[in-house]
Design a protein around this motif. Structure first.
Motif, PDB file in Angstrom:
ATOM      1  N   LEU A 270       0.830  -1.212   0.000  1.00  0.00           N
ATOM      2  CA  LEU A 270       0.000   0.000   0.000  1.00  0.00           C
ATOM      3  C   LEU A 270       0.859   1.254   0.000  1.00  0.00           C
ATOM      4  O   LEU A 270       0.579   2.217  -0.738  1.00  0.00           O
ATOM      5  N   ASP A 274       0.943   4.027  -2.866  1.00  0.00           N
ATOM      6  CA  ASP A 274       0.657   5.419  -2.535  1.00  0.00           C
ATOM      7  C   ASP A 274       1.760   6.338  -3.046  1.00  0.00           C
ATOM      8  O   ASP A 274       1.487   7.407  -3.609  1.00  0.00           O
ATOM      9  N   SER A 281      -2.548  11.133  -4.162  1.00  0.00           N
ATOM     10  CA  SER A 281      -2.940   9.737  -4.017  1.00  0.00           C
ATOM     11  C   SER A 281      -4.108   9.573  -3.047  1.00  0.00           C
ATOM     12  O   SER A 281      -4.205  10.269  -2.028  1.00  0.00           O
ATOM     13  N   ILE A 283      -4.720   6.274  -2.194  1.00  0.00           N
ATOM     14  CA  ILE A 283      -4.485   4.906  -1.717  1.00  0.00           C
ATOM     15  C   ILE A 283      -4.574   4.870  -0.202  1.00  0.00           C
ATOM     16  O   ILE A 283      -5.260   4.022   0.380  1.00  0.00           O
ATOM     17  N   LEU A 284      -3.875   5.779   0.469  1.00  0.00           N
ATOM     18  CA  LEU A 284      -4.001   5.941   1.905  1.00  0.00           C
ATOM     19  C   LEU A 284      -4.945   7.102   2.196  1.00  0.00           C
ATOM     20  O   LEU A 284      -5.046   8.041   1.399  1.00  0.00           O
ATOM     21  N   ASP A 327      -4.176  -4.394  -3.497  1.00  0.00           N
ATOM     22  CA  ASP A 327      -4.938  -3.754  -4.565  1.00  0.00           C
ATOM     23  C   ASP A 327      -6.442  -3.822  -4.277  1.00  0.00           C
ATOM     24  O   ASP A 327      -7.161  -2.830  -4.434  1.00  0.00           O
ATOM     25  N   TYR A 329      -7.799  -4.142  -1.358  1.00  0.00           N
ATOM     26  CA  TYR A 329      -8.052  -3.297  -0.202  1.00  0.00           C
ATOM     27  C   TYR A 329      -8.098  -1.819  -0.601  1.00  0.00           C
ATOM     28  O   TYR A 329      -8.947  -1.056  -0.124  1.00  0.00           O
ATOM     29  N   ALA A 330      -7.207  -1.422  -1.491  1.00  0.00           N
ATOM     30  CA  ALA A 330      -7.171  -0.025  -1.931  1.00  0.00           C
ATOM     31  C   ALA A 330      -8.434   0.367  -2.688  1.00  0.00           C
ATOM     32  O   ALA A 330      -8.843   1.536  -2.674  1.00  0.00           O
ATOM     33  N   LYS A 331      -9.055  -0.587  -3.342  1.00  0.00           N
ATOM     34  CA  LYS A 331     -10.283  -0.304  -4.109  1.00  0.00           C
ATOM     35  C   LYS A 331     -11.533  -0.287  -3.240  1.00  0.00           C
ATOM     36  O   LYS A 331     -12.585   0.183  -3.685  1.00  0.00           O
ATOM     37  N   ARG A 363      -6.459   3.268   5.838  1.00  0.00           N
ATOM     38  CA  ARG A 363      -7.492   3.768   4.925  1.00  0.00           C
ATOM     39  C   ARG A 363      -8.746   4.257   5.668  1.00  0.00           C
ATOM     40  O   ARG A 363      -9.836   4.299   5.108  1.00  0.00           O
TER      41      ARG A 363
END
Length: 736
Positions: A270, A274, A281, A283-284, A327, A329-331, A363
């Protein structure tokens, strides 16, 4: 079930399970979707209910025919299968049998022995999660007025890492999600648990999440059938067509002891994503991190310093697999992480829990719908017992409110948890043990140390519904005090009573038994605790008999000591009860800094490092016909084992490397390297889909491999889930 109850009676009893005017299931702590109306219980819940409400009885004549020594040769399954205890009993050492005793005489004799103890700190008060809030509250008041803060508790052996770790991270030692959050989550990450066996009602929730298309990523060393596919018994179409629903969208067989490395890999990925995305970004959740957290820089520095090669080696998962999880988790805009004892029962269990919190904090997955942390509790009120004061580490505020409510000042020094209590018994420092349910000697590790120590006690008192092995480890004075089960009607001076329990999502609701008690001689747990306290403390300032005459009075006292129970009696009369406050759901952090804390996990090993490639890691687990130490039967059908428990599950490649074939008798020996190795012999090798380098056997049979001091030092939780072992064929040992 047919062996325990007549079919019609069993059906009528089960229909009252988890209903507003019925009783709370004595099985797991998973909440009910709609406590007000649904008819919902699982197979294991049905077993728990019928096991307790059985028509089988263990009257005084049973003990007259069977000496304690002869009963010790019975299996744990055989002991509990005899049925319900019916009368208070006292051990006669000369005859080696238990004999009937009147309640008043039992209380008087126990009270006299306790008053004669030179040091109250030598008395241990064990609590099982089966106990109600009312019983547990009275129990801790009794102990503290006597002068003891020794509260070994079943939670010490499962989720104490949660109770210790999460307050440091997010300010509260509980989960933060509700059942409604599972309707809104976009991703579930499930780590170190097997809901099909250990909390089966959760499977209905996972089934719903999977059916609506939200991904469920599973981390587990074993391929567990229910996490792969599940047929919901509440779904008429699946039942009619013999169909099922895939549960795990991704199933990652992490090595035993590799979860911390996996979590660090996800977080490292992550951070790299980021950084690659640039200053804008998403992402975070940088705004959340700035406003609500401390310690991000230290966490990031540790993750940057951790190499991918080390993460892969320890976790047993590839970099690509962990990046794919990052990935997903980021979505996801709303993620829940669920976890069980596969995370907590390690030497670094407390830090494991904190790594899950770290992942969610990155997140902002607290304080919004569909997001949060979800520790999976075992017994139906193990969380509630702690909420109403079963703790060996009382706060000053709690002690002040006890003094204000009852007029005595409790001791402030910290007492014993479960392992510390048994160590004190082994060393001879503790002379008395009172058990409010449970099977402590069998549940703890290291039976070679624990079982003989129990027999050296001056006093042992067991409040129980059924016979178990701990009751047979008789000391100088030993008593069996039979109590009502949760399914049974509880009549006190003011009429029928309800007790209350707290589920794993902090919902508190009433439970009302309806069945005729198994014996007229039974008493409720609150009444037994009050009887013991009144007999032990003749000058007590606590109105014990008044409190148990009407349990509303106990709840008023709980509210006085614990302000979160405001309007307790009023709120439990509403169908479904009420939810206790959970500050992180409002992004309030009751930590010293007032913010959530990122707490780095330095290194990657959850347990002491072993460099010898011949050493495997063994984890203990439960069968499908089991709940905690209670064995309902000898089948484990999801894993294909029938009629036996003397098995060890192994990876096929490990079997081949060791020259072992499935079905061979094997020997499992610990590899701690301390000169006091432990052995599990006369067990059978079973090929299973388990991570390479990992082996598994049943709990509590595998407890003989776990030293009493092999624990998470931060929480005291035994490390049942990562035991270094060597495995060999039995005949090869015999010839060597």
């Amino acid at each position: 079930m047919r062996e325990q109850m007549e079919a019609g009676e069993a059906t009528a009893t089960l229909l009252r399970t988890n209903k507003p005017e019925g009783f709370d299931c004595p099985g797991c702590a998973w909440p009910d979707k709609k406590h007000t109306s649904t008819f919902q219980f699982c197979e294991n819940g049905a077993k728990a209910v019928t096991w307790e409400a059985t028509t089988k009885r263990v009257p005084p004549t049973f003990f007259a025919k069977n000496t304690v020594t002869s009963l010790l040769a019975w299996s744990d399954y055989q002991l509990e299968d005899q049925g319900r205890l019916t009368h208070p009993m006292v051990y006669n050492a000369q005859k080696d049998i238990y004999e009937a005793i009147g309640w008043d005489e039992a209380f008087a004799r126990i009270g006299e022995i306790l008053r004669g103890m030179a040091n109250p700190d030598g008395v241990e008060f064990y609590t099982s999660g089966r106990a109600s809030n009312e019983a547990a509250f009275l129990y801790q008041i009794f102990a503290r007025e006597l002068g003891s803060n020794n509260f070994p508790d079943c939670s010490n052996m499962c989720h104490e890492a949660t109770s210790v770790g999460l307050p440091q991270s997010i300010g509260i030692g509980k989960g933060t999600v509700s059942l409604d959050d599972f309707d809104h989550c976009e991703l579930i990450i499930a780590m170190g648990h097997n809901p099909g066996t250990n909390h089966p009602r959760m499977m209905g929730t996972l089934h719903e999440v999977a059916r609506r298309g939200a991904p469920i990523i599973v981390f587990n060393p074993l391929r567990e059938r229910a996490l792969e596919r599940f047929a919901d018994p509440q779904d008429p179409l699946e039942m009619a067509t013999l169909g099922s629903t895939p549960i795990a969208s991704t199933y990652l067989q992490v090595k035993v002891g590799g979860d911390a490395a996996a979590l660090k890999g996800i977080m490292k990925a992550l951070l790299e994503m980021d950084a690659a995305a640039g200053p804008n970004s998403t992402i975070l959740d940088h705004a959340f991190i700035r406003a609500h957290t401390n310690g991000f820089e230290a966490l990031a520095a540790d993750l940057h310093a951790t190499t991918w090669s080390a993460i892969v080696a320890i976790s047993g998962l590839s970099e690509a697999e962990l990046r794919a999880v990052a990935d997903a988790y980021a979505k996801s805009n709303a993620t829940i992480v669920t976890y069980g004892m596969g995370m907590t029962q390690h030497s670094m269990g407390t830090q494991n829990v904190q790594q899950i919190a770290n992942l969610l904090l990155l997140r902002g997955n607290f304080g919004k719908p569909g997001a949060g942390i979800c520790p999976l509790r075992g017994h139906s009120n193990v969380q509630g017992d702690r909420t109403v004061g079963i703790t060996e580490k009382p706060t000053a505020a709690m002690l002040d409110r006890i003094e204000k409510t009852f007029g005595f000042r409790p001791p402030a020094t910290h007492g014993h948890d479960a392992v510390a209590a048994m160590q004190a018994i082994v060393d001879g420092r503790s002379k008395a043990l009172l058990c409010l349910g449970g099977n402590l000697a069998v549940a703890l590790p290291d039976p070679e140390a624990c079982l003989p120590a129990m027999r050296r006690l001056e006093l042992s008192v067991h409040v129980a519904t059924k016979l178990n092995r701990s009751h047979l480890l008789t000391g100088k004075h030993s008593f069996l005090l039979p109590c009502l089960g949760r399914t049974e009607r509880d009549m006190q001076a003011s009429g029928p009573q309800a007790v209350t329990v707290e589920d794993s999502m902090s919902m508190v609701h009433a439970s009302r038994g309806k069945l005729t008690p198994a014996s007229e001689a039974l008493r409720s747990e609150p009444a037994i605790v009050a009887g013991l306290a009144a007999a032990t403390l003749p000058n007590s300032r606590v109105p014990w008999m008044e409190l148990i005459a009407d349990y509303d009075r106990i709840r008023d006292a709980i509210e006085s000591v614990f302000p979160d129970f405001q309007n307790y009696n009023e709120r439990i009369r509403h169908p479904g009860g009420f939810r206790l406050p959970l500050p992180p759901t409002e992004r309030i952090w009751n930590t010293p800094s007032g913010k959530a804390e990122f707490l780095p996990f330095h290194g990657l090993e959850e347990d002491p490092t072993r460099t010898d490639p011949t050493i495997l890691k063994l984890t203990t687990l439960r069968s499908h016909d089991q709940y905690n130490t209670t064995i309902y039967g000898l089948d484990d059908r999801y894993r294909g084992v029938f009629g036996r428990r003397d098995v060890v599950f192994m990876n096929e490649a490990d079997l081949a490397a060791l020259g072992i074939q499935e079905g061979d008798e094997i020997r499992v020996e610990t590899a701690f390297g301390q000169g006091q190795e432990r052995c599990l012999s006369k067990v059978i090798a079973v090929a299973y889909k388990i991570a390479r380098g990992a082996v598994a056997t049943y709990y509590p049979e595998g407890n003989c491999l776990v030293p009493l001091d092999y624990i998470d030092k931060a929480s005291g939780t035994p490390s049942y889930k990562s035991i270094p072992v060597r495995v060999s064929r039995a005949d090869r040992q015999a010839h060597s």
